[in-house]
Design an enzyme around this catalytic site. Structure first.
Site, mmCIF file in Angstrom:
data_model
loop_
_atom_site.group_PDB
_atom_site.id
_atom_site.type_symbol
_atom_site.label_atom_id
_atom_site.label_comp_id
_atom_site.label_asym_id
_atom_site.label_seq_id
_atom_site.Cartn_x
_atom_site.Cartn_y
_atom_site.Cartn_z
ATOM 1 N N HIS A 122 -5.972 99.482 -34.803
ATOM 2 C CA HIS A 122 -6.824 98.386 -35.264
ATOM 3 C C HIS A 122 -7.489 98.771 -36.576
ATOM 4 O O HIS A 122 -7.794 97.923 -37.394
ATOM 5 C CB HIS A 122 -7.888 98.019 -34.238
ATOM 6 C CG HIS A 122 -8.792 96.929 -34.720
ATOM 7 N ND1 HIS A 122 -8.404 95.608 -34.739
ATOM 8 C CD2 HIS A 122 -10.030 96.963 -35.254
ATOM 9 C CE1 HIS A 122 -9.384 94.872 -35.251
ATOM 10 N NE2 HIS A 122 -10.380 95.675 -35.574
ATOM 11 N N GLN A 127 -9.665 95.621 -43.363
ATOM 12 C CA GLN A 127 -9.887 96.982 -42.872
ATOM 13 C C GLN A 127 -10.103 97.962 -44.027
ATOM 14 O O GLN A 127 -10.955 98.843 -43.948
ATOM 15 C CB GLN A 127 -8.718 97.422 -41.985
ATOM 16 C CG GLN A 127 -8.633 96.672 -40.678
ATOM 17 C CD GLN A 127 -9.882 96.837 -39.839
ATOM 18 O OE1 GLN A 127 -10.341 97.944 -39.585
ATOM 19 N NE2 GLN A 127 -10.461 95.727 -39.409
ATOM 20 N N HIS A 136 -13.729 99.515 -44.209
ATOM 21 C CA HIS A 136 -13.747 100.888 -43.705
ATOM 22 C C HIS A 136 -13.080 101.899 -44.633
ATOM 23 O O HIS A 136 -13.666 102.920 -44.964
ATOM 24 C CB HIS A 136 -13.076 100.947 -42.328
ATOM 25 C CG HIS A 136 -13.686 100.038 -41.326
ATOM 26 N ND1 HIS A 136 -14.939 100.240 -40.792
ATOM 27 C CD2 HIS A 136 -13.219 98.895 -40.760
ATOM 28 C CE1 HIS A 136 -15.219 99.269 -39.940
ATOM 29 N NE2 HIS A 136 -14.193 98.438 -39.898
#
Length: 150
Positions: free
Chosen positions: A21, A73, A77
């Site tokens: 994920h 993402q 992150h």
């Protein structure tokens, strides 16, 4: 899996794998910084990484738009992994390398512990112990979603 714990319809990977994920860098205090840069993923530069990413890191909510998920993402992150993570391409290469070549394939590790993506509740301790056993007793960092008190 995320498809069983979310009200938004989604589609499990066809081969029933536990998939990535995200790859979330942590600081030296164990915190997960977010949104460290406004850079976006250059889909053209992903090139042949795309095929591997579609298998191990699919967008289960919208199977036709993996790029927007990967971009989210990376921006949220991956961009916080500097200087260890040099750029978006290095971020995705690192995830692939961890999943495929560094024995950190969570699907394989959990399968060896008889934990399959079947949509049924699992005890966190069983998952943690299986992963620890599979990655040289390193402590995994899990973020669980609660759904119907599971």
């Amino acid at each position: 899996a995320v498809c069983n714990s979310n009200s938004i319809p989604c589609k499990d990977p066809p081969d029933k794998l536990f998939t990535v994920h995200g790859l979330w860098p942590s600081d030296s205090n164990g915190h997960d910084p977010v949104n460290c840069s406004k850079t976006t993923v250059d889909a053209q530069k992903l090139g042949n990484l795309t095929t591997q990413l579609e298998i191990i890191w699919p967008n289960v909510y919208k199977r036709t738009d993996h790029i927007s998920f990967w971009n989210k993402q990376w921006t949220k992150h991956g961009s916080c992994g500097h200087p260890t993570i040099m750029n978006d391409i290095h971020y995705f290469q690192t995830a692939i390398k961890m999943y495929i070549t560094q024995n950190q394939n969570v699907s394989k590790i959990l399968s060896q512990a008889k934990i399959e993506p079947e949509g049924k509740p699992r005890k966190q301790v069983d998952i943690v112990n299986a992963i620890r056993k599979g990655i040289d007793d390193k402590e995994p960092k899990l973020k669980c979603q609660k759904h119907n008190q599971v």
